[in-house]
Design a protein around this motif. Structure first.
Motif, short mmCIF file in Angstrom:
data_model
loop_
_atom_site.label_atom_id
_atom_site.label_comp_id
_atom_site.label_asym_id
_atom_site.label_seq_id
_atom_site.Cartn_x
_atom_site.Cartn_y
_atom_site.Cartn_z
N GLU A 68 0.84 -1.20 0.00
CA GLU A 68 0.00 0.00 0.00
C GLU A 68 0.88 1.26 0.00
O GLU A 68 0.61 2.20 -0.75
CB GLU A 68 -0.91 -0.02 1.23
CG GLU A 68 -1.92 1.09 1.26
CD GLU A 68 -2.84 1.02 2.48
OE1 GLU A 68 -3.77 1.84 2.53
OE2 GLU A 68 -2.64 0.17 3.37
N ASP A 71 2.16 2.08 -3.41
CA ASP A 71 1.13 2.34 -4.43
C ASP A 71 0.79 1.14 -5.30
O ASP A 71 0.41 1.28 -6.45
CB ASP A 71 1.56 3.54 -5.30
CG ASP A 71 0.37 4.23 -5.95
OD1 ASP A 71 -0.75 4.11 -5.40
OD2 ASP A 71 0.55 4.86 -7.00
N ILE A 74 -4.62 -0.90 -2.81
CA ILE A 74 -5.53 0.02 -2.15
C ILE A 74 -6.28 -0.76 -1.07
O ILE A 74 -6.80 -1.86 -1.34
CB ILE A 74 -6.57 0.59 -3.15
CG1 ILE A 74 -5.87 1.43 -4.22
CG2 ILE A 74 -7.61 1.43 -2.41
CD1 ILE A 74 -6.80 1.86 -5.34
N THR A 90 -3.79 -1.49 -7.53
CA THR A 90 -3.92 -0.21 -8.20
C THR A 90 -3.57 -0.39 -9.67
O THR A 90 -2.93 -1.39 -10.04
CB THR A 90 -2.92 0.82 -7.60
OG1 THR A 90 -1.59 0.37 -7.88
CG2 THR A 90 -3.14 1.02 -6.12
N TYR A 92 -1.30 1.14 -11.15
CA TYR A 92 0.16 1.17 -11.18
C TYR A 92 0.77 -0.22 -11.02
O TYR A 92 1.84 -0.49 -11.57
CB TYR A 92 0.68 2.11 -10.08
CG TYR A 92 2.18 2.16 -9.98
CD1 TYR A 92 2.94 2.74 -11.00
CD2 TYR A 92 2.84 1.64 -8.88
CE1 TYR A 92 4.32 2.79 -10.91
CE2 TYR A 92 4.22 1.68 -8.79
CZ TYR A 92 4.96 2.26 -9.81
OH TYR A 92 6.33 2.30 -9.72
#
Length: 131
Positions: A68, A71, A74, A90, A92
């Motif tokens: 988390e 990134d 989530i 995510t 990403y």
């Protein structure tokens, strides 16, 4: 074989630093399996733990927190009784897909090489015993 590349210390240091950064984010036994496991969609903590089998709750919590912070994941908290918490990837996180694919391919190739090598060694031992 590939051509020899001429390196300078600045480029080498930059490359080493980039590799260190990548390993910092993805290192450990559980990060990549967690990312792969969450590809199917959001999961609750216990679902993730059951899917990864041998991971302890403490380690899973730590790994999810690190993903988390970087990134990749989530954490969503829903106002239900009891509170529902899910984890999902995510957008990403898809940037590591080529790395995962390359590791999967290399891992299969490496396993085949080792298995074949052991078979060959075993065959040579059996031939020596028979002679």
């Amino acid at each position: 074989m590939s051509e020899m590349m001429i390196h300078n210390s600045t480029e080498c240091n930059a490359a080493v630093n980039s590799i260190r950064d990548a390993l910092y984010v993805l290192s450990g036994k559980w990060k990549l399996p967690l990312i792969v496991g969450l590809r199917e969609g959001p999961k609750r903590f216990n679902e993730i733990q059951r899917a990864l089998v041998d991971i302890t709750p403490k380690v899973l919590s730590k790994e999810l927190r690190e993903l988390e912070l970087n990134d990749f994941v989530i954490r969503r908290v829903y106002d239900t009784v009891p509170v529902t918490v899910t984890y999902e990837l995510t957008p990403y996180s898809a940037t590591v897909d080529p790395i995962i694919a390359a590791l999967r391919e290399w891992g299969a190739q490496h396993r085949n090489r080792i298995v074949e090598s052991r078979r060959t060694e075993q065959s040579e031992i059996e031939v020596k015993v028979i002679d």
